[in-house]
Design a protein around this motif. Sequence first.
Motif, PDB file in Angstrom:
ATOM      1  N   VAL A  50       0.852  -1.251   0.133  1.00  0.00           N
ATOM      2  CA  VAL A  50       0.031   0.079   0.031  1.00  0.00           C
ATOM      3  C   VAL A  50       0.994   1.248   0.041  1.00  0.00           C
ATOM      4  CG1 VAL A  50      -1.693   1.301   1.257  1.00  0.00           C
ATOM      5  CG2 VAL A  50      -1.806  -1.296   1.339  1.00  0.00           C
ATOM      6  N   ARG A  51       0.842   1.891  -1.023  1.00  0.00           N
ATOM      7  CA  ARG A  51       1.704   3.204  -1.232  1.00  0.00           C
ATOM      8  C   ARG A  51       0.823   4.510  -1.009  1.00  0.00           C
ATOM      9  NH1 ARG A  51       3.639   1.335  -7.275  1.00  0.00           N
ATOM     10  NH2 ARG A  51       4.849  -0.302  -6.572  1.00  0.00           N
ATOM     11  N   VAL A  52       1.343   5.025   0.188  1.00  0.00           N
ATOM     12  CA  VAL A  52       0.352   6.323   0.424  1.00  0.00           C
ATOM     13  C   VAL A  52       1.290   7.381   0.295  1.00  0.00           C
ATOM     14  CG1 VAL A  52      -1.011   4.866   2.150  1.00  0.00           C
ATOM     15  CG2 VAL A  52       1.160   6.107   3.026  1.00  0.00           C
ATOM     16  N   GLU A  53       0.287   8.633   0.015  1.00  0.00           N
ATOM     17  CA  GLU A  53       0.833   9.815  -0.054  1.00  0.00           C
ATOM     18  C   GLU A  53      -0.345  10.689   0.620  1.00  0.00           C
ATOM     19  OE1 GLU A  53       1.763  13.370  -3.336  1.00  0.00           O
ATOM     20  OE2 GLU A  53       2.389  11.443  -3.665  1.00  0.00           O
ATOM     21  N   MET A  54      -0.156  11.243   1.876  1.00  0.00           N
ATOM     22  CA  MET A  54      -1.182  11.663   2.753  1.00  0.00           C
ATOM     23  C   MET A  54      -0.988  12.836   3.131  1.00  0.00           C
ATOM     24  SD  MET A  54      -2.096   8.097   4.765  1.00  0.00           S
ATOM     25  CE  MET A  54      -3.199   8.825   5.919  1.00  0.00           C
ATOM     26  N   GLN A  55      -1.817  13.861   3.385  1.00  0.00           N
ATOM     27  CA  GLN A  55      -1.812  15.131   4.017  1.00  0.00           C
ATOM     28  C   GLN A  55      -2.956  15.554   4.546  1.00  0.00           C
ATOM     29  OE1 GLN A  55      -0.982  18.424   1.060  1.00  0.00           O
ATOM     30  NE2 GLN A  55      -0.281  19.721   2.741  1.00  0.00           N
ATOM     31  N   ARG A  56      -2.900  15.472   5.857  1.00  0.00           N
ATOM     32  CA  ARG A  56      -4.168  15.780   6.679  1.00  0.00           C
ATOM     33  C   ARG A  56      -5.173  14.847   6.502  1.00  0.00           C
ATOM     34  NH1 ARG A  56      -3.023  20.497   4.925  1.00  0.00           N
ATOM     35  NH2 ARG A  56      -5.132  20.697   3.825  1.00  0.00           N
ATOM     36  N   TRP A  72       7.722  -0.133   8.053  1.00  0.00           N
ATOM     37  CA  TRP A  72       9.067   0.342   8.261  1.00  0.00           C
ATOM     38  C   TRP A  72       9.233   1.122   7.450  1.00  0.00           C
ATOM     39  CZ3 TRP A  72      12.790  -0.266  11.870  1.00  0.00           C
ATOM     40  CH2 TRP A  72      13.951   0.201  11.426  1.00  0.00           C
ATOM     41  N   ASP A  73       8.808   1.331   6.114  1.00  0.00           N
ATOM     42  CA  ASP A  73       8.962   2.311   5.116  1.00  0.00           C
ATOM     43  C   ASP A  73       8.157   3.145   4.863  1.00  0.00           C
ATOM     44  OD1 ASP A  73      11.066   0.671   4.131  1.00  0.00           O
ATOM     45  OD2 ASP A  73      10.014  -0.790   3.123  1.00  0.00           O
ATOM     46  N   LEU A  74       7.458   3.638   6.078  1.00  0.00           N
ATOM     47  CA  LEU A  74       6.354   4.742   6.125  1.00  0.00           C
ATOM     48  C   LEU A  74       7.147   6.046   6.859  1.00  0.00           C
ATOM     49  CD1 LEU A  74       3.440   5.239   5.044  1.00  0.00           C
ATOM     50  CD2 LEU A  74       2.760   4.597   7.329  1.00  0.00           C
ATOM     51  N   ARG A  75       7.291   7.190   5.896  1.00  0.00           N
ATOM     52  CA  ARG A  75       7.810   8.271   6.445  1.00  0.00           C
ATOM     53  C   ARG A  75       6.763   9.429   7.025  1.00  0.00           C
ATOM     54  NH1 ARG A  75       9.733   7.341   1.758  1.00  0.00           N
ATOM     55  NH2 ARG A  75       8.888   9.074   0.760  1.00  0.00           N
ATOM     56  N   TRP A  76       7.010   9.909   8.197  1.00  0.00           N
ATOM     57  CA  TRP A  76       6.061  10.743   8.910  1.00  0.00           C
ATOM     58  C   TRP A  76       6.425  12.039   9.046  1.00  0.00           C
ATOM     59  CZ3 TRP A  76       1.174   8.801   9.907  1.00  0.00           C
ATOM     60  CH2 TRP A  76       1.039   7.640   9.982  1.00  0.00           C
ATOM     61  N   VAL A  99       4.291   1.800   2.609  1.00  0.00           N
ATOM     62  CA  VAL A  99       5.109   2.512   2.185  1.00  0.00           C
ATOM     63  C   VAL A  99       4.638   4.035   1.835  1.00  0.00           C
ATOM     64  CG1 VAL A  99       6.709   0.757   1.279  1.00  0.00           C
ATOM     65  CG2 VAL A  99       5.029   1.870  -0.271  1.00  0.00           C
ATOM     66  N   GLY A 100       5.664   4.872   1.879  1.00  0.00           N
ATOM     67  CA  GLY A 100       5.079   6.402   1.194  1.00  0.00           C
ATOM     68  C   GLY A 100       5.432   7.381   2.439  1.00  0.00           C
ATOM     69  N   THR A 101       4.498   8.619   2.252  1.00  0.00           N
ATOM     70  CA  THR A 101       4.595   9.365   2.960  1.00  0.00           C
ATOM     71  C   THR A 101       3.232   9.828   3.831  1.00  0.00           C
ATOM     72  OG1 THR A 101       4.427  11.152   1.538  1.00  0.00           O
ATOM     73  CG2 THR A 101       6.627  10.616   2.017  1.00  0.00           C
ATOM     74  N   ALA A 102       3.312  10.484   4.889  1.00  0.00           N
ATOM     75  CA  ALA A 102       1.902  10.880   5.739  1.00  0.00           C
ATOM     76  C   ALA A 102       2.398  11.997   6.670  1.00  0.00           C
ATOM     77  CB  ALA A 102       1.495   9.633   6.579  1.00  0.00           C
TER      78      ALA A 102
END
Length: 158
Positions: A50-56, A72-76, A99-102
């Motif tokens: 699951v690749r995420v690009e999340m903002q609020r 592990w590969d999720l950046r906050w 994986v991705g950014t939040a």
Amino acid sequence: MSQAERIHVDHSVTKRLGNWTSADTFEIKARGGGVVVDLRSPGIPAEVEVRVEMQRAMVKLLVPEDATVDQWDLRWSGKGKVKDGQAPAEPGLRRIRLVGTAADSEIRVHRGGVAMVSAMMSREYLDDLRRARKEGRLPVIDDPTRNPFAAPRRQASA
């Protein structure tokens, strides 16, 4: 490898429930909204990314009880976390890799009965109930592993 399912939400809510895909990769882009993704279907492979690009935003994952969620590969950045209150002690057969950014976001993991109730509290479930009644089958949104054409159990009369 199958094609990735792409979900884009911008200040709204979207839900993908029941037996809706057999993909092994999900790309979720959410800004100021919510996404509910059902990963309990038997048609979904055991290894999922699951690749995420999340903002609020908020992403709710409905997963099997024994699934392992690897973050592990999720950046906050900012506040946020993965809420998984019922994580199994032992790794299960299914693995979901995040994986991705939040940024200032949250990922909620619902399992078992909690996942069933989450799916049942939706317009999609009501629509599925109506269609199932017309077609003489069982609903599948609440439990995608159920055979919709199995004979329903009758309760004995007193």
